[in-house]
Design an enzyme around this catalytic site. Structure first.
Site, PDB file in Angstrom:
ATOM      1  CG  HIS A  82      -2.178   0.796   1.012  1.00  0.00           C
ATOM      2  ND1 HIS A  82      -3.328   0.240   0.504  1.00  0.00           N
ATOM      3  CD2 HIS A  82      -2.469   2.094   1.220  1.00  0.00           C
ATOM      4  CE1 HIS A  82      -4.269   1.162   0.420  1.00  0.00           C
ATOM      5  NE2 HIS A  82      -3.766   2.305   0.847  1.00  0.00           N
ATOM      6  CG  ASP A 161     -10.242   3.353   5.609  1.00  0.00           C
ATOM      7  OD1 ASP A 161      -9.698   4.393   6.024  1.00  0.00           O
ATOM      8  OD2 ASP A 161     -10.086   2.936   4.444  1.00  0.00           O
ATOM      9  NE  ARG A 168      -8.107  10.876   6.848  1.00  0.00           N
ATOM     10  CZ  ARG A 168      -7.244   9.986   6.360  1.00  0.00           C
ATOM     11  NH1 ARG A 168      -7.620   8.754   6.082  1.00  0.00           N
ATOM     12  NH2 ARG A 168      -6.002  10.312   6.177  1.00  0.00           N
ATOM     13  CB  SER A 183      -6.762   5.302   6.623  1.00  0.00           C
ATOM     14  OG  SER A 183      -7.120   5.076   5.296  1.00  0.00           O
ATOM     15  CE  LYS A 187      -7.274   1.643   2.762  1.00  0.00           C
ATOM     16  NZ  LYS A 187      -7.744   3.000   2.769  1.00  0.00           N
TER      17      LYS A 187
END
Ligand code: URA
Length: 434
Positions: A82, A161, A168, A183, A187
């Site tokens: 990520h 999230d 956000r 966040s 995930k």
């Protein structure tokens, strides 16, 4: 316990209890806490911060807001990846097929554009027919057969999230180490990977502008993953200038295809190869970095990586003919150029301004649910270090009917600086946290 009291407590700089964080996360996810209160608390967190303990509870509450995917019936070490997000950050679209072509199993749940940064899902949706909304069973089936699959967050995966991420994006509450950590890690923990490799972007176009913040974010996420029993490592990579040359959805897909054909820009190729090599080691496929790199280079040169991308596209309903025929992607014919105001060397190209310019053209969103225009964007014709003549085109703006063009031109003009001497080259990978 009332949510307004939780907001006030954080506003006044106090640490929240686990119960208070649970109340917020479950309420935001289910809708019992309205968006205006969630937004107020998010802003208080941005301004007041969170302790490591609060961040770990926030992550855990977000994981528990949905289901955890069980990938244990898929053979091999599952390695997730990520990025914290950047401008022109298309690494996942190159890395997923590259790693899979080396034997790594790479499940990938990606996000949409956030703030001035682009999102992998928006980019992939440029491909006609490509589905990012696979069910968990479909996702696992593609993963098993192809070695990778990139999808959006399913409704059941960290739904809190998903809700907070969208809020956000439009309430200027992105730049926060605890919020980004929770966040991303919620995930990744829910995604079911055995190992996670993080790309923490650092520089003008990243949410972390300086090295110490980037390292703090990397350390926070590595700690959360490690405590949850998932081997987690992070690379800190440069995001001072856009990665590669293309910014905008279809344009970035084309650059990914070029990279997988061995003709990509050096920075993108380097970062993707660095990640793929580390993932090959972490998956236990090769024991040392040199052999891993040779395996990755072979996957790229032999065409196996791009062939893997083609299979993933086809399995996810997309038109794989885009690989050889870029005209099948949404593109616009209209171009304008931002030109060099003088001769010299490009000394800087501020990524955030270029990212904002691309969003002005329609490549990103300004409010929740806005559609994105997959065709528009910007191509950097010169990059820092290049010598340029007076009037030479530096940035090529691909616009639709002049939408956002004036604002984009102004931002592009601000983004680029020209000097008399070439700047020192910057490293693509700035550090690692293991
Ligand atoms: N990517 C995420 O998934 N979340 C963030 O908060 C930032 C980048």
């Amino acid at each position: 316990m009332r949510i307004v009291d939780v907001i006030a407590k954080k506003r006044d700089g106090h640490a929240l209890s686990r119960e208070e964080i649970d109340l917020f996360v479950s309420g935001a996810g289910s809708g019992t806490v309205p968006d205006y209160q969630s937004s107020a608390l998010l802003m208080a967190i941005v301004l007041r911060g969170m302790t490591h303990q609060e961040t770990a509870w926030l992550t855990d509450a977000m994981v528990r807001s949905g289901e955890r995917i069980d990938l244990s019936d898929i053979p091999g070490v599952k390695v997730g990846k990520h990025s914290t997000g950047g401008v022109g950050d298309k690494v996942s679209i190159v890395l997923a097929p590259l790693a899979a072509a080396c034997g790594v199993v790479m499940p990938k749940m990606s996000g949409r554009g956030l703030g001035h940064t682009g999102g992998t899902l928006d980019k992939l949706e440029s491909i006609p027919g490509f589905r990012v909304d696979l069910s968990v069973e479909e996702f696992k089936s593609v993963l098993r057969d192809v070695g990778t699959s990139i999808i959006g967050q399913t409704a059941s995966l960290a739904p809190a999230d998903k809700k907070l991420y969208a809020l956000r994006d439009v309430t200027a509450t992105i730049e926060s180490i605890p919020l980004i950590s929770a966040s991303i890690m919620s995930k990744k923990l829910a995604e079911g990977s055995d190992v996670v490799v993080l790309d923490v972007k650092c520089g003008d176009g990243a949410f972390m502008k300086d090295g110490s913040d980037a390292r703090a974010l990397a350390t926070s996420m590595v700690a959360i993953g490690t405590h949850a029993g998932v081997r987690t490592e992070a690379f800190i990579t440069d995001m001072e200038t856009p990665l590669g040359r293309a910014i905008g959805n279809s344009l970035e897909v084309i650059e990914c295809l070029e990279t997988l054909k061995g003709r990509g820009p050096q920075d993108l190729t380097d970062v993707a190869m660095r990640f793929a090599s580390r993932m090959v080691v972490l998956a236990g496929i090769e024991s040392d970095a040199g052999k891993a790199r040779a395996r990755v280079a072979a996957a790229l040169e032999s065409g196996r990586a791009i062939e893997t991308l083609g299979r993933m596209i086809a399995r996810q309903g997309g038109d794989r003919r885009i690989i050889d025929d870029y005209s099948r992607l949404p593109l616009v014919p209209d171009r304008e150029h931002c030109v060099a105001p003088r001769a010299g060397f490009v000394t800087g190209m501020k990524a955030e301004a270029v990212g904002r310019a691309s969003n002005m053209l329609g490549a990103g969103r300004t409010k929740v649910g806005d559609p994105v225009d997959h065709a528009v964007g910007i191509v950097a014709l010169a990059k820092p270090g290049d010598a340029v003549e007076h009037g030479q085109p530096l940035l090529e703006i691909h616009h639709r009917d002049r939408r956002g063009l004036d604002a984009a031109r102004a931002l592009c003009g601000e983004a680029v600086t020209i000097g008399d001497e070439a700047p020192q080259p910057r490293a693509n990978v700035l550090g690692e946290v293991r």
